[in-house]
Scaffold this motif. Structure first.
Motif, short mmCIF file in Angstrom:
data_model
loop_
_atom_site.label_atom_id
_atom_site.label_comp_id
_atom_site.label_asym_id
_atom_site.label_seq_id
_atom_site.Cartn_x
_atom_site.Cartn_y
_atom_site.Cartn_z
N TRP A 82 0.84 -1.20 0.00
CA TRP A 82 0.00 0.00 0.00
C TRP A 82 0.88 1.25 0.00
O TRP A 82 1.85 1.34 0.76
CB TRP A 82 -0.91 0.03 1.23
CG TRP A 82 -1.88 -1.12 1.32
CD1 TRP A 82 -2.21 -2.00 0.33
CD2 TRP A 82 -2.63 -1.52 2.46
NE1 TRP A 82 -3.13 -2.91 0.78
CE2 TRP A 82 -3.41 -2.64 2.10
CE3 TRP A 82 -2.74 -1.03 3.76
CZ2 TRP A 82 -4.27 -3.28 2.98
CZ3 TRP A 82 -3.60 -1.65 4.65
CH2 TRP A 82 -4.35 -2.77 4.26
N VAL A 83 0.52 2.21 -0.82
CA VAL A 83 1.24 3.48 -0.87
C VAL A 83 0.28 4.61 -0.52
O VAL A 83 -0.82 4.70 -1.09
CB VAL A 83 1.85 3.73 -2.27
CG1 VAL A 83 2.37 5.16 -2.39
CG2 VAL A 83 2.98 2.73 -2.54
N PHE A 84 0.69 5.46 0.42
CA PHE A 84 -0.10 6.62 0.81
C PHE A 84 0.53 7.87 0.21
O PHE A 84 1.73 8.09 0.33
CB PHE A 84 -0.17 6.73 2.33
CG PHE A 84 -1.08 5.71 2.97
CD1 PHE A 84 -2.37 6.05 3.34
CD2 PHE A 84 -0.64 4.41 3.18
CE1 PHE A 84 -3.21 5.12 3.91
CE2 PHE A 84 -1.47 3.47 3.76
CZ PHE A 84 -2.77 3.83 4.13
N VAL A 116 0.22 11.61 8.93
CA VAL A 116 0.31 10.28 9.53
C VAL A 116 -0.90 9.96 10.39
O VAL A 116 -1.22 8.78 10.61
CB VAL A 116 1.62 10.10 10.34
CG1 VAL A 116 2.83 10.17 9.42
CG2 VAL A 116 1.72 11.13 11.46
N LYS A 117 -1.61 10.96 10.88
CA LYS A 117 -2.85 10.69 11.62
C LYS A 117 -3.89 10.11 10.68
O LYS A 117 -4.61 9.18 11.04
CB LYS A 117 -3.36 11.97 12.28
CG LYS A 117 -2.57 12.41 13.49
CD LYS A 117 -3.24 13.60 14.17
CE LYS A 117 -2.50 13.99 15.44
NZ LYS A 117 -3.15 15.16 16.11
N ALA A 118 -3.97 10.66 9.47
CA ALA A 118 -4.90 10.14 8.47
C ALA A 118 -4.50 8.73 8.05
O ALA A 118 -5.35 7.85 7.86
CB ALA A 118 -4.94 11.07 7.27
N VAL A 119 -3.19 8.51 7.91
CA VAL A 119 -2.70 7.16 7.57
C VAL A 119 -3.12 6.16 8.64
O VAL A 119 -3.64 5.08 8.34
CB VAL A 119 -1.16 7.16 7.44
CG1 VAL A 119 -0.64 5.72 7.31
CG2 VAL A 119 -0.72 7.98 6.24
N SER A 120 -2.93 6.51 9.90
CA SER A 120 -3.27 5.62 11.01
C SER A 120 -4.75 5.29 11.01
O SER A 120 -5.16 4.14 11.26
CB SER A 120 -2.86 6.25 12.34
OG SER A 120 -1.47 6.47 12.39
N ALA A 121 -5.58 6.29 10.74
CA ALA A 121 -7.03 6.07 10.72
C ALA A 121 -7.44 5.11 9.61
O ALA A 121 -8.26 4.20 9.82
CB ALA A 121 -7.75 7.40 10.56
N ILE A 122 -6.86 5.28 8.43
CA ILE A 122 -7.19 4.41 7.30
C ILE A 122 -6.69 2.99 7.56
O ILE A 122 -7.40 2.01 7.28
CB ILE A 122 -6.61 4.96 6.00
CG1 ILE A 122 -7.31 6.27 5.62
CG2 ILE A 122 -6.73 3.94 4.87
CD1 ILE A 122 -6.71 6.99 4.44
N LEU A 123 -5.49 2.86 8.12
CA LEU A 123 -4.97 1.53 8.42
C LEU A 123 -5.87 0.81 9.41
O LEU A 123 -6.12 -0.40 9.28
CB LEU A 123 -3.54 1.64 8.98
CG LEU A 123 -2.46 2.06 7.98
CD1 LEU A 123 -1.11 2.20 8.69
CD2 LEU A 123 -2.34 1.05 6.84
N ALA A 124 -6.38 1.54 10.39
CA ALA A 124 -7.30 0.94 11.36
C ALA A 124 -8.58 0.47 10.66
O ALA A 124 -9.09 -0.63 10.95
CB ALA A 124 -7.63 1.95 12.46
N GLU A 125 -9.08 1.27 9.72
CA GLU A 125 -10.27 0.89 8.96
C GLU A 125 -10.02 -0.36 8.12
O GLU A 125 -10.95 -1.15 7.88
CB GLU A 125 -10.69 2.04 8.04
CG GLU A 125 -11.22 3.26 8.78
CD GLU A 125 -11.44 4.44 7.84
OE1 GLU A 125 -11.13 4.29 6.63
OE2 GLU A 125 -11.90 5.49 8.32
#
Length: 203
Positions: A82-84, A116-125
């Protein structure tokens, strides 16, 4: 430093690192580390080959589209990658997706980097509950400064490099020492000549 060696710790410490990879859902690096080190980001221990985590790369401008020979791109169809990014370059996105990469377009910080907060949220989803951040310094700094790190595995080798080496963590922008993230050491392992300390966040 000339970059002649990727390793400071010994082979048993590296094996320990691969076991850590196997115990996480995903492993994350920045595009700079991907280009400089060309890491495989898998678990290379007999019997754990199927335990390799999802590979996550932060690439704000989709530089990886011009480095398709890198392992994280070349083997994307064999190991989930996955690439963000904050880039809207449709050609680069299509190029990576054709090679098996899943591209996530997300918001940016004021400096134009991936949030990185947005990345963390998407990874959790996506069901990622255990994320291993392996590098580099700017990525580690971003997660630490946003209080998104709950444990640190610190590997130490009996060798002094000094300021000739690369810092593991960049400036956190602290006004006071007390403002820095605080951790508690809860375990220490001696692995051949090396030492691995486990720190957990102090509440």
């Amino acid at each position: 430093m000339t970059g002649d060696s990727k390793w400071i710790t010994g082979p048993e410490s590296r094996r320990h690192g691969h076991l850590l990879r196997a115990s996480h859902d995903a492993i994350l690096i920045g595009v700079g580390t991907a280009i400089a080190d060309n890491p495989r980001l898998d678990c290379r221990i007999s019997g754990f080959d199927k335990a390799s985590p999802v590979r996550v790369i932060l690439d704000s401008q989709l530089k990886l589209a011009t480095y398709t020979e890198l392992d994280v791109i070349a083997r994307a169809k064999n190991q989930k990658t996955w690439v963000f990014t904050v880039s809207k370059d449709k050609n680069r996105i299509s190029k990576l997706e054709a090679l098996g990469v899943q591209v996530f377009q997300i918001s940016s910080t004021h400096s134009g980097n991936v949030d990185v907060k947005a990345v963390s949220a998407i990874l959790a989803e996506q069901g990622i509950t255990r994320l291993m951040i392996e590098g580099g310094a700017s990525v580690a700094t971003s997660f630490l400064s946003n209080r998104l790190v709950d444990r640190v595995h610190a590997f130490r080798a009996p060798q002094i490099i000094g300021a000739d080496g690369l810092a593991a963590i960049g400036p956190l922008g602290l006004a006071r020492v007390a403002d820095g993230p605080r951790f508690i050491r809860c375990d220490t392992q001696i692995i051949e000549d090396d030492c691995v300390d486990l720190y957990v966040v102090s509440e």
